[in-house]
Design an enzyme around this catalytic site. Structure first.
Site, PDB file in Angstrom:
ATOM      1  N   CYS A  69      56.441  17.037  53.900  1.00  0.00           N
ATOM      2  CA  CYS A  69      57.760  17.707  53.881  1.00  0.00           C
ATOM      3  C   CYS A  69      58.682  17.170  54.962  1.00  0.00           C
ATOM      4  CB  CYS A  69      57.596  19.218  53.974  1.00  0.00           C
ATOM      5  SG  CYS A  69      56.465  19.704  55.266  1.00  0.00           S
ATOM      6  N   GLU A  86      57.358  27.911  54.583  1.00  0.00           N
ATOM      7  CA  GLU A  86      57.521  26.500  54.960  1.00  0.00           C
ATOM      8  C   GLU A  86      57.739  25.763  53.648  1.00  0.00           C
ATOM      9  OE1 GLU A  86      57.434  23.069  55.475  1.00  0.00           O
ATOM     10  OE2 GLU A  86      55.307  23.001  55.973  1.00  0.00           O
TER      11      GLU A  86
END
Ligand code: ADP
Length: 485
Positions: A290, A256
């Site tokens: 993010c 990720e």
């Protein structure tokens, strides 16, 4: 001042946790409060031998944990969730002390993290596999799921408990054992969570935590044959290092990584309201998210109004210590991150961007890694703010004339995690959302993620999924059992 220790763990210790024992190390590292710039704790920095012990402990515990059935694992995971909820107020204070985020955000993070343990406690019971109708009568076939084995989990600092919970809970529910390496900036939260795992009665060796030199941990996890998978949350740079290493060792990876989310704004929405909401969305965790919207692509007919509304809202945000209930925006995690944000803004201004607000450190907060909420308009695709992930409280605005141009601008990035779209035009929303090259698209909302929904990036934002059922299957192998009858 020491970080608040909570008394909800069986041992309120800031140590490594190896084979069911809290462990010191010869070396220690400092944990710094990003708001006060003071050392709040010293934590052990383990050696390579500590890491090997943790891997061995996880390896030895695997067969027992695997054969504890999903219902037994579920009971233990639910206990962890309950302990997290019961202790959330104290635990959140620890997270604020090391990460700087506002207390309300940290409390919410612990509560959502608890939901991951509940969700995977249940979802783990459903990973039953399936049978197949063979093309011959003398054959029976079924596909079962089995846990991968020892899993290394390396996580970033921006969500000190959320990043952990979504991976730890899924891996443990699947029947894997784990060796976790939290960020060196936020190890206290991780150690608190490990204390709850111990208190819930998860057997020794099933979950291990080693704070140690990051390069060494990455390499050692790759090199050890018992480690079947590494789950990594962090930068695209480190993700590539792990991919390089895994190409030699065949270690499975889920990654990720970074993001650079576009937000397309069509002219048919309430522009002042969306501009104000965008400023608030961007301020979550000081933009260190993010999936945080970064590149605002705004129809030219409403571009000036959007910029005015957004700049006004950004300027009203209250910066300060996360423990102050009035604070909406804390500091960045460290000086390096603040300097990266400042340099990216300066580069964009030199390249032709226009500063509408912010753009500097706040004069009234000389201590702490603060940076003013910032809006830069007239940002073009070659500008630093368009290309780099900012990970800070900075928005960029770029006008467009036609939705096709907005789609092209949105997709003009190596990242592919999250994208946003604001419109009331149903047909446009279908067409644009399907054309966006991102793993997550939020239409008329800023929180396009949920415990039960898959979360993963396209392109250089990662591989594999977290959250939802997909997150569980990241920790399970499929096995075809074909029987002749
Ligand atoms: P950030 O810049 O957001 O801190 P990083 O990718 O540097 O992102 O860090 C995310 C996590 O990866 C942290 O736990 C960090 O210690 C770890 N890390 C950093 N370098 C490496 C490496 N070479 N191998 C494995 N993990 C690493």
């Amino acid at each position: 001042m020491a970080a608040p220790r909570n008394n909800t763990t069986s041992q309120a210790l800031y140590k490594n946790f190896i084979g069911g024992k809290w462990a010191d190390a010869d070396r220690t590292g400092e944990v710094i409060n990003p708001c006060t710039e003071t050392v709040i704790e010293r934590v052990p920095l383990g050696t390579s031998s500590d890491l090997q012990q943790a891997i061995e402990a996880a390896h030895n515990a695997f067969s027992g944990w695997k054969s504890a059935n999903a219902w037994q694992r579920s009971d233990l995971l639910r206990k962890v969730a309950t302990l997290m909820r019961e202790g959330a107020a104290d635990l959140a204070a620890v997270t604020v002390a090391e990460a700087g985020k506002p207390l309300a955000e940290a409390t919410g993070e612990w509560l959502v993290a608890a939901q991951f343990f509940d969700w995977y406690a249940e979802e783990g019971k459903r990973a039953g596999g399936h049978t197949l109708l063979a093309n011959r009568n003398n054959k029976r076939m079924m596909v079962i799921h089995q846990p991968l084995g020892v899993t290394g989990i390396i996580t970033a600092w921006n969500f000190p408990v959320w990043n952990l919970a979504r991976a730890w809970a899924a891996a443990l529910a699947a029947g894997c054992t784990i060796v976790a390496k939290p960020s060196e900036y936020t190890p206290l939260t991780a150690m608190q969570l490990m204390g709850l795992i111990e208190k819930a009665g998860i057997p020794p060796g099933v979950a291990n935590l080693v704070l140690a030199d990051a390069d060494m941990v990455g390499q050692a996890l790759l090199d050890h044959p018992a480690v079947r998978k590494i789950h990594f949350v962090g930068s695209t740079r480190v993700g590539k290092i792990l991919m390089d290493g895994a190409s030699r060792t065949h270690t499975r990876l889920s990654l990720e990584l970074g993001g650079n989310a576009p937000c397309i704004i069509l002219p048919d929405v309430d522009i002042p309201a969306v501009g104000a909401a965008a400023a608030l969305a961007k301020s979550r965790n000081c933009g260190q998210v993010c999936v945080s919207p970064q590149r605002f692509l705004v129809h030219r007919s409403v571009y000036a109004d959007f910029c005015t509304a957004t700049a006004a809202a950004l300027q009203q945000l209250r910066l300060g210590n996360g423990m102050d209930p009035a604070t909406q925006l804390g500091p960045l995690i460290n000086a390096r991150q603040r300097d990266h944000v400042a340099a990216t803004v300066q580069d964009s201004l030199r390249q032709g961007g226009t500063l509408l607000c912010g753009g500097q450190r706040p004069a009234h907060l000389p201590t702490g890694y603060f940076y003013e909420p910032t809006l830069v308009s007239d940002v073009e695709p070659h500008h630093a703010l368009f290309r780099r992930e900012i990970f800070g409280p900075v928005m960029s605005a770029t006008p467009f004339d036609h939705p096709d141009e907005a789609i092209a601008l949105a997709n003009d990035t190596e990242y592919g995690l999250a994208a946003y779209l604001w419109t009331n035009d149903l047909k446009a929303s279908v067409r644009i959302s399907e054309a966006l090259e991102f793993g997550i698209v939020g239409i008329n909302e800023w929180a396009a993620h949920a415990v039960e929904a898959p979360f993963g990036g396209w392109k250089q934002s990662g591989q594999g999924y977290e959250c939802g059922a997909e997150g569980l299957y990241e920790y399970l192998e499929k096995k075809l059992i074909s029987t002749g009858v």
